[in-house]
Design a protein around this motif. Structure first.
Motif, PDB file in Angstrom:
ATOM      1  N   ASN A   1      15.995   2.916  -6.463  1.00  0.00           N
ATOM      2  CA  ASN A   1      15.714   4.333  -7.045  1.00  0.00           C
ATOM      3  C   ASN A   1      14.621   4.926  -5.996  1.00  0.00           C
ATOM      4  N   SER A   2      15.121   6.214  -5.632  1.00  0.00           N
ATOM      5  CA  SER A   2      14.663   6.884  -4.377  1.00  0.00           C
ATOM      6  C   SER A   2      13.185   7.139  -4.457  1.00  0.00           C
ATOM      7  N   LYS A   3      12.654   7.573  -5.711  1.00  0.00           N
ATOM      8  CA  LYS A   3      11.279   7.926  -5.722  1.00  0.00           C
ATOM      9  C   LYS A   3      10.286   6.443  -5.475  1.00  0.00           C
ATOM     10  N   VAL A   4      10.984   5.479  -6.180  1.00  0.00           N
ATOM     11  CA  VAL A   4      10.242   4.331  -5.954  1.00  0.00           C
ATOM     12  C   VAL A   4      10.161   3.865  -4.369  1.00  0.00           C
ATOM     13  N   TYR A   5      11.428   3.902  -3.966  1.00  0.00           N
ATOM     14  CA  TYR A   5      11.469   3.577  -2.609  1.00  0.00           C
ATOM     15  C   TYR A   5      10.554   4.284  -1.462  1.00  0.00           C
ATOM     16  N   ASN A   6      10.506   5.637  -1.774  1.00  0.00           N
ATOM     17  CA  ASN A   6       9.429   6.414  -0.869  1.00  0.00           C
ATOM     18  C   ASN A   6       8.016   5.754  -1.237  1.00  0.00           C
ATOM     19  N   LYS A   7       7.656   5.342  -2.179  1.00  0.00           N
ATOM     20  CA  LYS A   7       6.302   4.837  -2.561  1.00  0.00           C
ATOM     21  C   LYS A   7       6.100   3.341  -1.766  1.00  0.00           C
ATOM     22  N   PHE A   8       7.099   2.637  -1.517  1.00  0.00           N
ATOM     23  CA  PHE A   8       6.994   1.380  -0.961  1.00  0.00           C
ATOM     24  C   PHE A   8       7.378   1.335   0.632  1.00  0.00           C
ATOM     25  N   TYR A   9       8.328   2.497   0.888  1.00  0.00           N
ATOM     26  CA  TYR A   9       8.960   2.220   2.360  1.00  0.00           C
ATOM     27  C   TYR A   9       7.700   2.258   3.397  1.00  0.00           C
ATOM     28  N   ASP A  10       7.806   1.682   4.499  1.00  0.00           N
ATOM     29  CA  ASP A  10       6.829   1.632   5.648  1.00  0.00           C
ATOM     30  C   ASP A  10       7.531   1.777   6.658  1.00  0.00           C
ATOM     31  N   LYS A  11       7.263   2.845   7.392  1.00  0.00           N
ATOM     32  CA  LYS A  11       8.105   2.985   8.761  1.00  0.00           C
ATOM     33  C   LYS A  11       7.750   1.992   9.722  1.00  0.00           C
TER      34      LYS A  11
ATOM     35  N   GLY B   1       9.218  -2.976   4.820  1.00  0.00           N
ATOM     36  CA  GLY B   1       8.141  -3.146   3.727  1.00  0.00           C
ATOM     37  C   GLY B   1       8.871  -3.272   2.543  1.00  0.00           C
ATOM     38  N   VAL B   2      10.320  -3.402   2.227  1.00  0.00           N
ATOM     39  CA  VAL B   2      10.915  -3.278   0.973  1.00  0.00           C
ATOM     40  C   VAL B   2      11.842  -4.759   0.933  1.00  0.00           C
ATOM     41  N   ILE B   3      12.225  -5.072  -0.287  1.00  0.00           N
ATOM     42  CA  ILE B   3      13.247  -5.995  -0.500  1.00  0.00           C
ATOM     43  C   ILE B   3      14.651  -5.311  -0.268  1.00  0.00           C
ATOM     44  N   ASN B   4      15.358  -6.156   0.564  1.00  0.00           N
ATOM     45  CA  ASN B   4      16.745  -5.446   0.884  1.00  0.00           C
ATOM     46  C   ASN B   4      17.662  -6.083   0.030  1.00  0.00           C
ATOM     47  N   GLY B   5      17.607  -7.795  -0.125  1.00  0.00           N
ATOM     48  CA  GLY B   5      18.862  -8.194  -0.692  1.00  0.00           C
ATOM     49  C   GLY B   5      18.495 -10.013  -0.701  1.00  0.00           C
ATOM     50  N   TYR B   6      19.361 -10.700  -0.988  1.00  0.00           N
ATOM     51  CA  TYR B   6      19.416 -11.928  -1.043  1.00  0.00           C
ATOM     52  C   TYR B   6      20.650 -12.846  -0.725  1.00  0.00           C
ATOM     53  N   SER B   7      20.639 -14.026  -0.404  1.00  0.00           N
ATOM     54  CA  SER B   7      21.914 -14.756  -0.242  1.00  0.00           C
ATOM     55  C   SER B   7      21.920 -16.143  -0.713  1.00  0.00           C
TER      56      SER B   7
END
Length: 207
Positions: free
Chosen positions: A61-71, A101-107
């Motif tokens: 969700n883009s709005k939430v992503y921008n909240k947690f994204y850390d360059k 800064g965000v969760i990408n995925g899992y394996s």
């Protein structure tokens, strides 16, 4: 709770699995990742988007992503997490991936289908592995402790310009960047026009 097949919907067991892992892993940012999930960051899953065996990526969700994204966030994974598989009656290896800064995925390390018991998790051997610091590791000894605090290792990589090695330190505006050589000379490197301009200030002051 099947293995790899084409779907886009995220399942509740997946988010619950992540939360259960984060609750068991003793790291400072565990609650930060749980908050991402609780705030609705993860919108869906992406299958077949990586060469990593058994990888399931997340859409956001883009709005939430921008909240947690850390360059300045680093790229890493948690590995050696054990989750019990009901189908095979044994523990499978789970890895969780992160960037900026965000969760990408899992394996999940399993050929074919699996059914995980998300309450049966062993994190005793968990490791936090950074996979973005190879070039940084080559030159880290030239930096002072304070300079290391101001640098993001994942931004540091080797570039060859005019037959000389430079290390990218930090992006500036319009594609320009701050660079350094192995002798710790600092440069502002511009692309239009292409110039390599030595800087006289100390690195800490520039950063």
């Amino acid at each position: 709770m099947l293995g790899l097949f084409k779907r886009t919907k995220i399942e509740s067991w997946e988010t619950n699995l992540l939360i259960n892992v984060f609750n068991k892993v003793s790291i400072n940012d565990s609650m930060f990742f749980i908050r991402q999930i609780n705030d609705g960051l993860l919108r869906g899953v992406l299958i077949g988007v990586s060469d990593i065996h058994g990888y399931v990526g997340f859409s956001y969700n883009s709005k939430v992503y921008n909240k947690f994204y850390d360059k300045n966030g680093r790229n890493f994974k948690f590995e050696n997490i054990k989750v019990f598989d009901i189908k095979s009656n044994k523990y499978l290896n789970l890895s969780i991936y992160f960037s900026f800064g965000v969760i990408n995925g899992y394996s999940v390390e399993k050929n074919g289908k699996y059914k995980l018991d998300i309450s049966n998790i062993n994190t005793d051997g968990v490791q936090k592995i950074y996979f973005d610091t190879i070039d940084y590791d080559k030159i880290s000894k030239i930096f002072t402790p304070r300079e290391k605090e101001l640098l993001n290792p994942s931004e540091i990589y080797l570039v060859k310009l005019k037959d000389k090695d430079y290390y990218h330190l930090k992006d500036l505006e319009d594609g320009d960047f701050l660079g350094i050589d192995i002798d710790k000379n600092v440069y502002k490197i511009t692309h239009d026009p292409f110039e390599i301009n030595p800087l006289s200030d100390k690195l800490e002051e520039i950063l």
